[in-house]
Design a protein around this motif. Structure first.
Motif, PDB file in Angstrom:
ATOM      1  N   MET A 230      43.337   5.824  47.245  1.00  0.00           N
ATOM      2  CA  MET A 230      43.978   4.596  46.768  1.00  0.00           C
ATOM      3  C   MET A 230      44.992   4.945  45.682  1.00  0.00           C
ATOM      4  SD  MET A 230      42.189   1.340  44.866  1.00  0.00           S
ATOM      5  CE  MET A 230      42.778  -0.214  45.390  1.00  0.00           C
ATOM      6  N   LYS A 231      46.183   4.391  45.773  1.00  0.00           N
ATOM      7  CA  LYS A 231      47.204   4.554  44.733  1.00  0.00           C
ATOM      8  C   LYS A 231      46.921   3.546  43.629  1.00  0.00           C
ATOM      9  CE  LYS A 231      51.503   6.307  46.073  1.00  0.00           C
ATOM     10  NZ  LYS A 231      52.877   6.020  46.440  1.00  0.00           N
ATOM     11  N   PHE A 232      47.042   3.998  42.399  1.00  0.00           N
ATOM     12  CA  PHE A 232      46.779   3.115  41.260  1.00  0.00           C
ATOM     13  C   PHE A 232      48.057   2.641  40.589  1.00  0.00           C
ATOM     14  CE2 PHE A 232      42.792   5.628  41.425  1.00  0.00           C
ATOM     15  CZ  PHE A 232      41.956   4.569  41.753  1.00  0.00           C
ATOM     16  N   GLU A 233      49.143   2.623  41.315  1.00  0.00           N
ATOM     17  CA  GLU A 233      50.419   2.197  40.773  1.00  0.00           C
ATOM     18  C   GLU A 233      50.444   0.697  40.501  1.00  0.00           C
ATOM     19  OE1 GLU A 233      54.521   2.767  42.678  1.00  0.00           O
ATOM     20  OE2 GLU A 233      53.551   4.741  42.765  1.00  0.00           O
ATOM     21  N   GLU A 234      51.125   0.341  39.419  1.00  0.00           N
ATOM     22  CA  GLU A 234      51.363  -1.066  39.099  1.00  0.00           C
ATOM     23  C   GLU A 234      52.866  -1.315  39.196  1.00  0.00           C
ATOM     24  OE1 GLU A 234      47.699  -1.462  35.889  1.00  0.00           O
ATOM     25  OE2 GLU A 234      49.741  -1.775  35.201  1.00  0.00           O
ATOM     26  N   LYS A 235      53.264  -2.332  39.925  1.00  0.00           N
ATOM     27  CA  LYS A 235      54.679  -2.679  40.078  1.00  0.00           C
ATOM     28  C   LYS A 235      55.035  -3.791  39.097  1.00  0.00           C
ATOM     29  CE  LYS A 235      55.439  -0.277  43.905  1.00  0.00           C
ATOM     30  NZ  LYS A 235      56.238   0.883  43.966  1.00  0.00           N
ATOM     31  N   THR A 236      56.083  -3.574  38.318  1.00  0.00           N
ATOM     32  CA  THR A 236      56.563  -4.614  37.407  1.00  0.00           C
ATOM     33  C   THR A 236      57.281  -5.684  38.215  1.00  0.00           C
ATOM     34  OG1 THR A 236      56.777  -3.039  35.595  1.00  0.00           O
ATOM     35  CG2 THR A 236      58.021  -5.094  35.398  1.00  0.00           C
ATOM     36  N   VAL A 237      56.830  -6.933  38.048  1.00  0.00           N
ATOM     37  CA  VAL A 237      57.482  -8.050  38.744  1.00  0.00           C
ATOM     38  C   VAL A 237      58.333  -8.888  37.790  1.00  0.00           C
ATOM     39  CG1 VAL A 237      55.800  -8.159  40.617  1.00  0.00           C
ATOM     40  CG2 VAL A 237      55.412  -9.520  38.556  1.00  0.00           C
ATOM     41  N   ASP A 238      58.075  -8.739  36.475  1.00  0.00           N
ATOM     42  CA  ASP A 238      58.856  -9.455  35.475  1.00  0.00           C
ATOM     43  C   ASP A 238      58.719  -8.708  34.157  1.00  0.00           C
ATOM     44  OD1 ASP A 238      60.496 -11.645  34.576  1.00  0.00           O
ATOM     45  OD2 ASP A 238      58.731 -12.423  33.523  1.00  0.00           O
ATOM     46  N   LYS A 239      59.776  -8.744  33.355  1.00  0.00           N
ATOM     47  CA  LYS A 239      59.767  -8.054  32.059  1.00  0.00           C
ATOM     48  C   LYS A 239      60.471  -8.939  31.044  1.00  0.00           C
ATOM     49  CE  LYS A 239      61.749  -3.884  30.038  1.00  0.00           C
ATOM     50  NZ  LYS A 239      62.458  -2.639  30.353  1.00  0.00           N
ATOM     51  N   LYS A 240      59.834  -9.124  29.874  1.00  0.00           N
ATOM     52  CA  LYS A 240      60.403  -9.964  28.821  1.00  0.00           C
ATOM     53  C   LYS A 240      60.404  -9.188  27.509  1.00  0.00           C
ATOM     54  CE  LYS A 240      59.602 -14.347  26.441  1.00  0.00           C
ATOM     55  NZ  LYS A 240      58.660 -15.445  26.257  1.00  0.00           N
ATOM     56  N   LEU A 241      61.566  -9.103  26.882  1.00  0.00           N
ATOM     57  CA  LEU A 241      61.689  -8.453  25.581  1.00  0.00           C
ATOM     58  C   LEU A 241      61.122  -9.379  24.514  1.00  0.00           C
ATOM     59  CD1 LEU A 241      62.811  -6.117  23.799  1.00  0.00           C
ATOM     60  CD2 LEU A 241      64.947  -7.418  23.683  1.00  0.00           C
ATOM     61  N   LEU A 242      60.095  -8.912  23.792  1.00  0.00           N
ATOM     62  CA  LEU A 242      59.486  -9.708  22.725  1.00  0.00           C
ATOM     63  C   LEU A 242      60.035  -9.339  21.347  1.00  0.00           C
ATOM     64  CD1 LEU A 242      55.747  -9.618  23.871  1.00  0.00           C
ATOM     65  CD2 LEU A 242      57.466 -11.378  24.337  1.00  0.00           C
TER      66      LEU A 242
END
Length: 173
Positions: A1-13
């Motif tokens: 199993m690949k444990f990759e996480e795909k970014t679907v949204d990014k917000k600069l805080l």
């Protein structure tokens, strides 16, 4: 199993002088979504600085997040686009007033990969000679300490040395 996480949204805080804090919405390997708070840091260099074969030059510096003075090897933040070796040589002179004829790459570490992308490159500096001692950062106050290498392991075990980059660098000795 690949444990990759795909970014679907990014917000600069937050965007500061040294770090950025971003909130990532990620798709997990099981298809669910979660969020990750990620600190982006430009990276840095740390230098095992040998005064001679059995003595290291270390720096004593107050660290505000810990509210205490700690003992570390010389180190500093890379500037945008700066190569690690160039940064290391610059930081060595800024923090210690020395330059090194021999400057050898030893390896790299990641400091806190659960929330931060900082990478620290570790170098060894030997065959020191005097450089400029008037180029230190204006907001940095440092005491130089000469420490015998045979004492360092005991200082780590006793808690006198707690800085992660410093402790990690001694794996290369």
């Amino acid at each position: 199993m690949k444990f990759e996480e795909k970014t679907v949204d990014k917000k600069l805080l937050y965007k500061g002088k040294i770090i950025e804090l971003n909130l990532h919405r990620v798709k997990l390997p099981n298809g669910k979504e979660s969020s990750r708070e990620i600190v982006n840091h430009p990276g840095g260099v740390a230098i095992l600085t040998y005064k001679n074969d059995d003595t290291l030059i270390m720096v004593e510096q107050f660290r505000k997040p810990l509210e205490k003075t700690i003992l570390e090897i010389p180190a500093g933040k890379m500037e945008k686009g700066e190569k690690p070796e160039v940064c290391g040589r610059r930081e060595l002179e800024e923090e210690t007033g020395y330059k090194a004829k021999t400057f050898k790459y030893l390896g790299k570490i990641v400091t806190s990969p659960g929330f931060c992308d900082e990478v620290i490159y570790i170098y060894e500096a030997r065959d020191l000679y005097k450089g400029r001692n008037d180029i230190a950062d204006e907001d940095e106050f440092i005491n130089l300490k000469e420490i015998k290498t045979d004492k360092i392991k005991d200082m780590i075990k006793s808690g006198e040395i707690i800085d992660a980059k410093t402790v990690s660098s001694f794996m290369f000795i």
